[in-house]
Design a protein around this motif. Structure first.
Motif, short mmCIF file in Angstrom:
data_model
loop_
_atom_site.label_atom_id
_atom_site.label_comp_id
_atom_site.label_asym_id
_atom_site.label_seq_id
_atom_site.Cartn_x
_atom_site.Cartn_y
_atom_site.Cartn_z
N GLY A 1 60.33 18.37 -25.61
CA GLY A 1 61.00 18.36 -26.91
C GLY A 1 62.47 17.97 -26.85
N TYR A 2 63.02 17.80 -25.64
CA TYR A 2 64.42 17.39 -25.50
C TYR A 2 64.58 16.00 -26.09
CZ TYR A 2 69.02 16.69 -23.48
OH TYR A 2 70.36 16.46 -23.30
N ARG A 3 65.65 15.79 -26.84
CA ARG A 3 65.90 14.50 -27.50
C ARG A 3 67.29 14.01 -27.15
NH1 ARG A 3 63.28 14.43 -33.25
NH2 ARG A 3 61.37 15.53 -32.78
N ALA A 4 67.41 12.69 -27.02
CA ALA A 4 68.71 12.07 -26.79
C ALA A 4 68.80 10.81 -27.64
CB ALA A 4 68.90 11.73 -25.32
N LEU A 5 69.96 10.60 -28.24
CA LEU A 5 70.20 9.46 -29.10
C LEU A 5 71.18 8.51 -28.43
CD1 LEU A 5 69.64 8.35 -32.01
CD2 LEU A 5 71.75 9.50 -32.69
N VAL A 6 70.83 7.22 -28.43
CA VAL A 6 71.70 6.18 -27.88
C VAL A 6 71.96 5.19 -29.00
CG1 VAL A 6 71.95 4.38 -26.15
CG2 VAL A 6 70.71 6.46 -25.57
N ALA A 7 73.23 4.97 -29.32
CA ALA A 7 73.61 4.07 -30.40
C ALA A 7 73.66 2.62 -29.92
CB ALA A 7 74.97 4.47 -30.96
N TYR A 8 73.36 1.69 -30.82
CA TYR A 8 73.39 0.27 -30.49
C TYR A 8 74.76 -0.15 -29.96
CZ TYR A 8 73.44 -4.77 -30.95
OH TYR A 8 73.58 -6.10 -30.69
N LEU B 1 64.43 8.31 -18.92
CA LEU B 1 65.50 7.54 -19.54
C LEU B 1 66.81 8.01 -18.93
CD1 LEU B 1 66.09 5.57 -22.11
CD2 LEU B 1 67.15 7.65 -22.97
N VAL B 2 67.61 7.05 -18.45
CA VAL B 2 68.91 7.37 -17.84
C VAL B 2 69.99 6.57 -18.56
CG1 VAL B 2 70.28 7.27 -15.72
CG2 VAL B 2 67.83 7.77 -15.59
N VAL B 3 71.02 7.26 -19.04
CA VAL B 3 72.18 6.61 -19.64
C VAL B 3 73.24 6.54 -18.54
CG1 VAL B 3 73.90 6.68 -21.48
CG2 VAL B 3 71.58 7.55 -21.90
N THR B 4 73.48 5.34 -18.03
CA THR B 4 74.40 5.19 -16.90
C THR B 4 75.83 5.48 -17.31
OG1 THR B 4 74.71 2.82 -17.28
CG2 THR B 4 72.91 3.46 -15.83
N GLY B 5 76.60 5.95 -16.36
CA GLY B 5 78.01 6.21 -16.60
C GLY B 5 78.30 7.57 -17.18
N GLU B 6 77.28 8.36 -17.48
CA GLU B 6 77.52 9.70 -18.00
C GLU B 6 77.74 10.66 -16.84
OE1 GLU B 6 75.29 11.21 -21.20
OE2 GLU B 6 76.22 9.64 -22.38
N VAL B 7 78.78 11.44 -16.93
CA VAL B 7 79.14 12.35 -15.85
C VAL B 7 78.13 13.48 -15.70
CG1 VAL B 7 80.91 13.94 -14.99
CG2 VAL B 7 81.58 11.80 -16.09
N THR B 8 77.71 14.07 -16.81
CA THR B 8 76.83 15.24 -16.75
C THR B 8 75.35 14.90 -16.84
OG1 THR B 8 76.88 15.56 -19.15
CG2 THR B 8 78.59 16.67 -17.84
N GLY B 9 75.01 13.69 -17.25
CA GLY B 9 73.59 13.34 -17.42
C GLY B 9 72.98 14.03 -18.62
N GLY B 10 73.79 14.44 -19.57
CA GLY B 10 73.32 15.18 -20.73
C GLY B 10 72.36 14.44 -21.62
N ARG B 11 72.34 13.12 -21.54
CA ARG B 11 71.39 12.36 -22.36
C ARG B 11 70.26 11.76 -21.55
NH1 ARG B 11 74.41 8.44 -26.24
NH2 ARG B 11 75.70 8.09 -24.41
N ASP B 12 70.15 12.12 -20.30
CA ASP B 12 68.99 11.70 -19.51
C ASP B 12 67.77 12.48 -20.00
OD1 ASP B 12 70.90 10.29 -18.16
OD2 ASP B 12 70.58 11.26 -16.23
N VAL B 13 66.67 11.78 -20.21
CA VAL B 13 65.46 12.44 -20.70
C VAL B 13 64.36 12.26 -19.68
CG1 VAL B 13 63.75 12.53 -22.56
CG2 VAL B 13 66.12 11.98 -23.10
N ASN B 14 63.82 13.35 -19.19
CA ASN B 14 62.70 13.31 -18.25
C ASN B 14 61.39 13.36 -19.00
OD1 ASN B 14 64.27 13.37 -15.84
ND2 ASN B 14 64.67 15.52 -16.21
N ASP B 15 60.36 12.77 -18.44
CA ASP B 15 59.02 12.79 -19.01
C ASP B 15 59.02 12.27 -20.45
OD1 ASP B 15 56.30 13.09 -19.01
OD2 ASP B 15 56.33 15.26 -19.16
N VAL B 16 59.54 11.05 -20.63
CA VAL B 16 59.64 10.44 -21.96
C VAL B 16 58.24 10.22 -22.53
CG1 VAL B 16 60.40 8.41 -23.26
CG2 VAL B 16 61.85 9.34 -21.44
N VAL B 17 58.02 10.75 -23.73
CA VAL B 17 56.73 10.58 -24.39
C VAL B 17 56.84 9.76 -25.67
CG1 VAL B 17 55.69 12.67 -23.42
CG2 VAL B 17 56.94 12.81 -25.58
N GLU B 18 58.10 9.52 -26.12
CA GLU B 18 58.29 8.80 -27.37
C GLU B 18 59.65 8.12 -27.38
OE1 GLU B 18 58.51 10.07 -32.06
OE2 GLU B 18 57.35 11.32 -30.69
N LEU B 19 59.67 6.87 -27.83
CA LEU B 19 60.92 6.13 -28.08
C LEU B 19 60.87 5.63 -29.51
CD1 LEU B 19 61.33 3.91 -24.89
CD2 LEU B 19 62.74 5.87 -25.55
N ASP B 20 61.88 5.95 -30.28
CA ASP B 20 61.92 5.54 -31.68
C ASP B 20 63.22 4.80 -31.96
OD1 ASP B 20 59.51 6.85 -32.57
OD2 ASP B 20 60.60 8.74 -32.39
#
Length: 70
Positions: A8-15, A43-62
């Motif tokens: 259920g963890y979600r992360a948003l990446v802006a264009y 899903l890995v957002v590179t350059g993030e220090v804490t990895g707070g937007r990395d999502v493991n076991d991705v089941v959905e991309l919207d």
């Protein structure tokens, strides 16, 4: 883009973060590791220090449109 994990963890990446003429930050959806499919997509957002937007076991991309608040 909104990535959702099996837990259920979600992360948003802006264009603007990933567009070449703007933030140009790398976002990786790991679909292969060492030549084989991984047990779980990640899903890995590179350059993030804490990895707070990395999502493991991705089941959905919207692709979503988020309206500003306020």
């Amino acid at each position: 883009m909104l990535a959702v994990g099996a837990d259920g963890y979600r992360a948003l990446v802006a264009y603007g973060e990933i567009a070449p003429g703007s933030g140009n930050r790398g976002v990786i959806l790991a679909v292969e590791q060492d030549g084989a499919p991984p047990a779980r997509l990640r899903l890995v957002v590179t350059g993030e220090v804490t990895g707070g937007r990395d999502v493991n076991d991705v089941v959905e991309l919207d692709v979503v449109r988020v309206e500003p608040t306020g």
